[in-house]
Scaffold this active site. Structure first.
Site, PDB file in Angstrom:
ATOM      1  CE  LYS A  48      98.842  38.846  37.573  1.00  0.00           C
ATOM      2  NZ  LYS A  48      97.734  38.621  36.636  1.00  0.00           N
ATOM      3  CD  GLN A  92      95.345  35.918  36.832  1.00  0.00           C
ATOM      4  OE1 GLN A  92      95.703  37.041  37.136  1.00  0.00           O
ATOM      5  NE2 GLN A  92      96.093  35.128  36.081  1.00  0.00           N
ATOM      6  CG  ASP A 115      95.886  42.206  32.599  1.00  0.00           C
ATOM      7  OD1 ASP A 115      97.099  41.955  32.693  1.00  0.00           O
ATOM      8  OD2 ASP A 115      95.004  41.573  33.200  1.00  0.00           O
TER       9      ASP A 115
HETATM   10  N1  GUN Z   1      96.181  34.859  32.714  1.00  0.00           N
HETATM   11  C1  GUN Z   1      97.355  34.511  32.120  1.00  0.00           C
HETATM   12  N2  GUN Z   1      98.076  35.615  31.861  1.00  0.00           N
HETATM   13  C2  GUN Z   1      97.362  36.669  32.285  1.00  0.00           C
HETATM   14  C3  GUN Z   1      97.590  38.072  32.296  1.00  0.00           C
HETATM   15  O1  GUN Z   1      98.597  38.599  31.839  1.00  0.00           O
HETATM   16  N3  GUN Z   1      96.594  38.817  32.850  1.00  0.00           N
HETATM   17  C4  GUN Z   1      95.456  38.283  33.342  1.00  0.00           C
HETATM   18  N4  GUN Z   1      94.544  39.115  33.844  1.00  0.00           N
HETATM   19  N5  GUN Z   1      95.209  36.992  33.344  1.00  0.00           N
HETATM   20  C5  GUN Z   1      96.160  36.190  32.817  1.00  0.00           C
END
Ligand code: GUN
Length: 277
Positions: A48, A92, A115
């Protein structure tokens, strides 16, 4: 059978996003909070940050120790909610067991919820209103659109009912006029249903679970799974070897849906910045 090349489409869309970001005069910040040191999460967070740098978004990374308290994390989120340069905040997942995910996520201002996990954004999605859509489902739609795959009127089957993927992709496909069935671990006669799918989306986290005889000839198969096999290789939830020969289109693992998720995150951050805070 045509391979859906997520990496290629992702690069193309990121370049388009980069151009749009360059035209915006203000700095656009994305804050990412990682709690603990789960190796997979660390890789995702790094991806990211790299993507942000690639397109000209300022990333702010916060790594809390695994035993961080809800209060410590909440204090940081509240500070970021007030930060005018930060348009997106994400925590996350998964979080360490002692933390309540829903409670932590609820500290994030819904307008900065890139998200798309907040009740506000999910509610808007259900209503069919403009919203920040969860990144993986949005990435899947970007792929279907990039390959001009018709959705209207098609029979779509989603295997998996998670809040992050299964439920939102079901809603998005419904909104795009598919006839949608959402299956899950308690579904009876699963293969009878998957065999009817023109578009089959699989997000269950079970290695090579969907096999050739469960798929209709000519189906479009979207594999969201990323599973580490006993041989150390990555496998999807779909058994590529037996399924691919039956498909019109299929996403590989890796290199299918994965790269699109981060691209959708960038797209959401830009959208949040345009909408303002
Ligand atoms: N963990 C697995 N997929 C995701 C996601 O799309 N966003 C976040 N914040 N954590 C994750």
């Amino acid at each position: 059978m045509q391979l859906i090349e997520g990496k290629v489409i992702s690069d193309k869309i990121r370049n388009q996003l980069k151009e749009k970001i360059q035209k915006i005069s203000k700095p656009i910040g994305l804050a990412v909070i990682l709690v603990g040191d789960d190796p997979a999460s660390k890789v995702y967070v790094r991806n990211k940050a790299n993507a942000c740098q690639q397109v000209g978004i300022q990333s702010y990374m916060y790594n809390f120790p695994a035993d961080a308290s809800e209060e410590e994390i909440a204090t940081k989120i509240k500070e970021l909610n007030e930060n005018k340069d930060v348009y997106g905040i994400l925590v996350q997942l998964p979080l360490p067991k002692h933390l309540n995910e829903r409670k932590i996520l609820d500290y994030i201002s819904p307008k900065k919820d890139v998200d798309g996990f907040s009740p506000y954004q999910i509610g808007r999605l259900l209503l069919g209103e403009e919203c920040l859509v969860s990144c993986t489902p949005q990435g899947i739609l970007m792929l279907l659109d990039a390959y001009n795959i018709d959705i209207t009127g098609k029979r779509a089957v989603v295997v998996g009912r998670s809040n992050i993927v299964g439920k939102p992709i079901s809603l998005l496909l419904l909104q795009r006029n598919a006839t949608v069935t959402t299956c899950h671990s308690r579904t009876e006669n699963l293969s009878e249903i998957t065999k009817q799918a023109d578009i089959l989306v699989v997000a269950i986290g079970k290695e090579r679970f969907i096999t050739g005889e469960m798929v209709k000839p000519g189906a479009v198969v979207i594999d969201v799974g990323i599973n580490r096999g006993q041989d150390g290789k990555l496998y999807g939830d779909v058994d590529f070897e037996t399924v691919a020969p039956k498909c019109s289109f299929i996403t590989p693992v890796p290199g299918g849906v994965g790269p699109m998720t981060v691209t959708a995150l960038i797209s959401n951050t830009l959208k949040a910045a345009i909408d303002g805070n």
